[in-house]
Design a protein around this motif. Structure first.
Motif, PDB file in Angstrom:
ATOM      1  N   ALA A 147       0.832  -1.208   0.000  1.00 50.12           N
ATOM      2  CA  ALA A 147       0.000   0.000   0.000  1.00 50.12           C
ATOM      3  C   ALA A 147       0.863   1.254   0.000  1.00 50.12           C
ATOM      4  O   ALA A 147       0.556   2.239  -0.684  1.00 50.12           O
ATOM      5  CB  ALA A 147      -0.928  -0.014   1.210  1.00 50.12           C
ATOM      6  N   TRP A 148       1.963   1.222   0.751  1.00 55.69           N
ATOM      7  CA  TRP A 148       2.859   2.385   0.822  1.00 55.69           C
ATOM      8  C   TRP A 148       3.514   2.647  -0.525  1.00 55.69           C
ATOM      9  O   TRP A 148       3.702   3.801  -0.931  1.00 55.69           O
ATOM     10  CB  TRP A 148       3.911   2.147   1.898  1.00 55.69           C
ATOM     11  CG  TRP A 148       4.746   3.357   2.203  1.00 55.69           C
ATOM     12  CD1 TRP A 148       5.994   3.646   1.719  1.00 55.69           C
ATOM     13  CD2 TRP A 148       4.387   4.452   3.043  1.00 55.69           C
ATOM     14  NE1 TRP A 148       6.439   4.842   2.213  1.00 55.69           N
ATOM     15  CE2 TRP A 148       5.471   5.366   3.027  1.00 55.69           C
ATOM     16  CE3 TRP A 148       3.268   4.750   3.806  1.00 55.69           C
ATOM     17  CZ2 TRP A 148       5.458   6.550   3.761  1.00 55.69           C
ATOM     18  CZ3 TRP A 148       3.251   5.927   4.529  1.00 55.69           C
ATOM     19  CH2 TRP A 148       4.331   6.811   4.504  1.00 55.69           C
ATOM     20  N   ASN A 149       3.860   1.577  -1.239  1.00 54.02           N
ATOM     21  CA  ASN A 149       4.507   1.736  -2.543  1.00 54.02           C
ATOM     22  C   ASN A 149       3.542   2.207  -3.625  1.00 54.02           C
ATOM     23  O   ASN A 149       3.967   2.711  -4.665  1.00 54.02           O
ATOM     24  CB  ASN A 149       5.150   0.412  -2.971  1.00 54.02           C
ATOM     25  CG  ASN A 149       6.379   0.077  -2.146  1.00 54.02           C
ATOM     26  OD1 ASN A 149       7.068   0.970  -1.674  1.00 54.02           O
ATOM     27  ND2 ASN A 149       6.647  -1.200  -1.960  1.00 54.02           N
ATOM     28  N   ILE A 150       2.234   2.030  -3.384  1.00 52.06           N
ATOM     29  CA  ILE A 150       1.251   2.499  -4.360  1.00 52.06           C
ATOM     30  C   ILE A 150       1.148   4.024  -4.357  1.00 52.06           C
ATOM     31  O   ILE A 150       0.801   4.630  -5.375  1.00 52.06           O
ATOM     32  CB  ILE A 150      -0.131   1.850  -4.074  1.00 52.06           C
ATOM     33  CG1 ILE A 150      -0.093   0.366  -4.455  1.00 52.06           C
ATOM     34  CG2 ILE A 150      -1.249   2.536  -4.837  1.00 52.06           C
ATOM     35  CD1 ILE A 150      -1.383  -0.378  -4.169  1.00 52.06           C
ATOM     36  N   ILE A 151       1.471   4.654  -3.224  1.00 55.27           N
ATOM     37  CA  ILE A 151       1.334   6.116  -3.105  1.00 55.27           C
ATOM     38  C   ILE A 151       2.145   6.860  -4.159  1.00 55.27           C
ATOM     39  O   ILE A 151       1.603   7.712  -4.879  1.00 55.27           O
ATOM     40  CB  ILE A 151       1.697   6.577  -1.681  1.00 55.27           C
ATOM     41  CG1 ILE A 151       0.688   6.000  -0.682  1.00 55.27           C
ATOM     42  CG2 ILE A 151       1.732   8.105  -1.597  1.00 55.27           C
ATOM     43  CD1 ILE A 151       1.005   6.291   0.757  1.00 55.27           C
ATOM     44  N   PRO A 152       3.463   6.593  -4.317  1.00 52.38           N
ATOM     45  CA  PRO A 152       4.192   7.286  -5.387  1.00 52.38           C
ATOM     46  C   PRO A 152       3.696   6.912  -6.785  1.00 52.38           C
ATOM     47  O   PRO A 152       3.749   7.731  -7.704  1.00 52.38           O
ATOM     48  CB  PRO A 152       5.649   6.844  -5.183  1.00 52.38           C
ATOM     49  CG  PRO A 152       5.581   5.618  -4.351  1.00 52.38           C
ATOM     50  CD  PRO A 152       4.362   5.770  -3.494  1.00 52.38           C
ATOM     51  N   PHE A 153       3.199   5.675  -6.939  1.00 54.35           N
ATOM     52  CA  PHE A 153       2.627   5.261  -8.221  1.00 54.35           C
ATOM     53  C   PHE A 153       1.428   6.132  -8.571  1.00 54.35           C
ATOM     54  O   PHE A 153       1.289   6.581  -9.718  1.00 54.35           O
ATOM     55  CB  PHE A 153       2.223   3.780  -8.146  1.00 54.35           C
ATOM     56  CG  PHE A 153       1.328   3.336  -9.272  1.00 54.35           C
ATOM     57  CD1 PHE A 153       1.846   3.072 -10.527  1.00 54.35           C
ATOM     58  CD2 PHE A 153      -0.047   3.194  -9.075  1.00 54.35           C
ATOM     59  CE1 PHE A 153       1.021   2.665 -11.572  1.00 54.35           C
ATOM     60  CE2 PHE A 153      -0.881   2.799 -10.100  1.00 54.35           C
ATOM     61  CZ  PHE A 153      -0.345   2.533 -11.358  1.00 54.35           C
ATOM     62  N   ILE A 154       0.560   6.386  -7.587  1.00 56.95           N
ATOM     63  CA  ILE A 154      -0.599   7.240  -7.818  1.00 56.95           C
ATOM     64  C   ILE A 154      -0.171   8.664  -8.173  1.00 56.95           C
ATOM     65  O   ILE A 154      -0.749   9.301  -9.060  1.00 56.95           O
ATOM     66  CB  ILE A 154      -1.517   7.239  -6.576  1.00 56.95           C
ATOM     67  CG1 ILE A 154      -2.140   5.849  -6.379  1.00 56.95           C
ATOM     68  CG2 ILE A 154      -2.614   8.291  -6.714  1.00 56.95           C
ATOM     69  CD1 ILE A 154      -2.957   5.722  -5.116  1.00 56.95           C
ATOM     70  N   GLY A 155       0.868   9.155  -7.490  1.00 51.98           N
ATOM     71  CA  GLY A 155       1.370  10.495  -7.794  1.00 51.98           C
ATOM     72  C   GLY A 155       1.864  10.618  -9.227  1.00 51.98           C
ATOM     73  O   GLY A 155       1.576  11.613  -9.918  1.00 51.98           O
ATOM     74  N   ARG A 156       2.597   9.591  -9.687  1.00 55.90           N
ATOM     75  CA  ARG A 156       3.085   9.607 -11.067  1.00 55.90           C
ATOM     76  C   ARG A 156       1.936   9.522 -12.061  1.00 55.90           C
ATOM     77  O   ARG A 156       1.951  10.172 -13.114  1.00 55.90           O
ATOM     78  CB  ARG A 156       4.072   8.457 -11.285  1.00 55.90           C
ATOM     79  CG  ARG A 156       5.388   8.608 -10.530  1.00 55.90           C
ATOM     80  CD  ARG A 156       6.411   7.590 -11.013  1.00 55.90           C
ATOM     81  NE  ARG A 156       5.957   6.219 -10.820  1.00 55.90           N
ATOM     82  CZ  ARG A 156       6.201   5.504  -9.722  1.00 55.90           C
ATOM     83  NH1 ARG A 156       6.884   6.050  -8.716  1.00 55.90           N
ATOM     84  NH2 ARG A 156       5.781   4.256  -9.622  1.00 55.90           N
ATOM     85  N   GLU A 157       0.921   8.710 -11.732  1.00 55.85           N
ATOM     86  CA  GLU A 157      -0.235   8.567 -12.619  1.00 55.85           C
ATOM     87  C   GLU A 157      -1.007   9.876 -12.743  1.00 55.85           C
ATOM     88  O   GLU A 157      -1.465  10.238 -13.835  1.00 55.85           O
ATOM     89  CB  GLU A 157      -1.157   7.460 -12.104  1.00 55.85           C
ATOM     90  CG  GLU A 157      -0.661   6.057 -12.383  1.00 55.85           C
ATOM     91  CD  GLU A 157      -0.617   5.764 -13.875  1.00 55.85           C
ATOM     92  OE1 GLU A 157      -1.673   5.695 -14.510  1.00 55.85           O
ATOM     93  OE2 GLU A 157       0.495   5.614 -14.415  1.00 55.85           O
ATOM     94  N   ILE A 158      -1.167  10.583 -11.638  1.00 53.98           N
ATOM     95  CA  ILE A 158      -1.873  11.864 -11.670  1.00 53.98           C
ATOM     96  C   ILE A 158      -1.151  12.848 -12.577  1.00 53.98           C
ATOM     97  O   ILE A 158      -1.766  13.535 -13.405  1.00 53.98           O
ATOM     98  CB  ILE A 158      -2.017  12.429 -10.243  1.00 53.98           C
ATOM     99  CG1 ILE A 158      -2.992  11.576  -9.431  1.00 53.98           C
ATOM    100  CG2 ILE A 158      -2.492  13.889 -10.278  1.00 53.98           C
ATOM    101  CD1 ILE A 158      -3.093  11.972  -7.977  1.00 53.98           C
ATOM    102  N   THR A 159       0.181  12.916 -12.440  1.00 56.17           N
ATOM    103  CA  THR A 159       0.965  13.822 -13.286  1.00 56.17           C
ATOM    104  C   THR A 159       0.853  13.435 -14.753  1.00 56.17           C
ATOM    105  O   THR A 159       0.677  14.300 -15.633  1.00 56.17           O
ATOM    106  CB  THR A 159       2.444  13.786 -12.853  1.00 56.17           C
ATOM    107  OG1 THR A 159       2.534  14.159 -11.480  1.00 56.17           O
ATOM    108  CG2 THR A 159       3.274  14.746 -13.688  1.00 56.17           C
ATOM    109  N   ARG A 160       0.931  12.140 -15.045  1.00 58.31           N
ATOM    110  CA  ARG A 160       0.853  11.673 -16.428  1.00 58.31           C
ATOM    111  C   ARG A 160      -0.505  11.982 -17.052  1.00 58.31           C
ATOM    112  O   ARG A 160      -0.594  12.472 -18.193  1.00 58.31           O
ATOM    113  CB  ARG A 160       1.120  10.163 -16.485  1.00 58.31           C
ATOM    114  CG  ARG A 160       1.181   9.587 -17.896  1.00 58.31           C
ATOM    115  CD  ARG A 160       1.391   8.093 -17.848  1.00 58.31           C
ATOM    116  NE  ARG A 160       0.268   7.411 -17.244  1.00 58.31           N
ATOM    117  CZ  ARG A 160      -0.866   7.109 -17.894  1.00 58.31           C
ATOM    118  NH1 ARG A 160      -1.008   7.440 -19.179  1.00 58.31           N
ATOM    119  NH2 ARG A 160      -1.847   6.479 -17.280  1.00 58.31           N
ATOM    120  N   ILE A 161      -1.576  11.733 -16.301  1.00 54.56           N
ATOM    121  CA  ILE A 161      -2.926  11.969 -16.824  1.00 54.56           C
ATOM    122  C   ILE A 161      -3.170  13.461 -17.047  1.00 54.56           C
ATOM    123  O   ILE A 161      -3.779  13.866 -18.043  1.00 54.56           O
ATOM    124  CB  ILE A 161      -3.979  11.375 -15.862  1.00 54.56           C
ATOM    125  CG1 ILE A 161      -3.844   9.849 -15.819  1.00 54.56           C
ATOM    126  CG2 ILE A 161      -5.379  11.762 -16.292  1.00 54.56           C
ATOM    127  CD1 ILE A 161      -4.651   9.197 -14.722  1.00 54.56           C
TER     128      ILE A 161
END
Length: 255
Positions: A147-161
């Protein structure tokens, strides 16, 4: 510059709990003030706080105690005490002012204690310590890792979208129109990422991770200094609380 002592994340968590309990149960102005001072001293002597990250989290959150202060100051039920003065057409009474200050100081102290701990302790090391020192189930521990590792993944996805929307709209942004597709896309990608992580954890034998004698790549040891730190902090906090109670300053109710 005072030397900074390194302690086990679990020992630091124990100190946080010890520091938080008196602030939670008290309704006076002296207890949160005293334990805020104790937390600040602990931060200076022990905690490895990341200053920029601390200020980035702490400064916006200070709006909460400030808001609570003014809400209680202007919209509380009047006491039978005499008015102190008038401010913006509101009658400020001594009892209401004291209650607003107490609520402000309690919330401010709790926010400081929490944020200082979050920015001083590595979350992965804390989970490691919980699994190694108090035998937290690896199923829970590694789930927290994921779950902790998903947080930066979500941040990158938001920037990409956001960049994709910006390109499609020719550089013109419509935040309201982008919000719903952004939320839906992030939710779908997060679910897919969680499914892949779940399969990966199963393949790596997480279901059999509760076997005895398992080893860890990073050992977080509990040192004698951690015991000394935890016991010393408990005795200091207990002594401080005893003094406040003995002086008749500790209250359980706002009255």
């Amino acid at each position: 510059m005072l030397p900074v002592v390194s302690v086990n994340p679990l020992a630091a968590l124990i100190a946080v709990i010890i520091n938080t309990i008196p602030v939670f149960i008290s309704f006076d102005i002296y207890t949160p003030a005293a334990f805020l001072a104790l937390a600040v001293i602990n931060t200076i002597l022990v905690s490895h706080i990341r200053i920029k990250e601390f200020l980035k989290l702490f400064m916006p959150l200070t709006s909460l105690p400030v808001s609570l202060f003014f809400l209680n100051l202007f919209f509380s039920v009047p006491f039978k005490s005499s008015a102190v003065y008038y401010l913006f057409g509101f009658m400020i009474q001594s009892g209401i002012l004291l209650r607003a200050c107490i609520i402000f100081l309690r919330s401010f102290t709790l926010i400081y204690i929490s944020i200082s701990y979050l920015t001083a302790v590595n979350a992965i090391e804390l989970v490691n310590s919980l699994m190694q020192q108090i035998h937290l189930s690896p199923r829970i521990g590694y789930s927290i890792y994921t779950a902790w590792n998903i947080i930066p993944f979500i941040g990158r996805e938001i920037t990409r979208i956001k960049n994709v929307h910006l390109i499609r709209s020719g550089g013109k942004r419509n935040r309201i129109k982008e919000t719903i597709p952004l939320i839906v896309t992030i939710l779908i990608n997060s679910i897919r990422h969680a499914e892949r992580a779940s399969v990966s954890m199963y393949i790596r034998g997480l279901e059999e991770s509760c076997i005895k004698g398992r080893t860890f790549l990073h050992n977080i040891k509990w040192k004698p200094t951690d015991t000394i730190y935890a016991v010393s902090y408990f005795c200091t906090a207990l002594g401080l609380l005893f003094i406040i109670i003995r002086k008749g300053l500790f209250l359980f109710s706002l009255g």
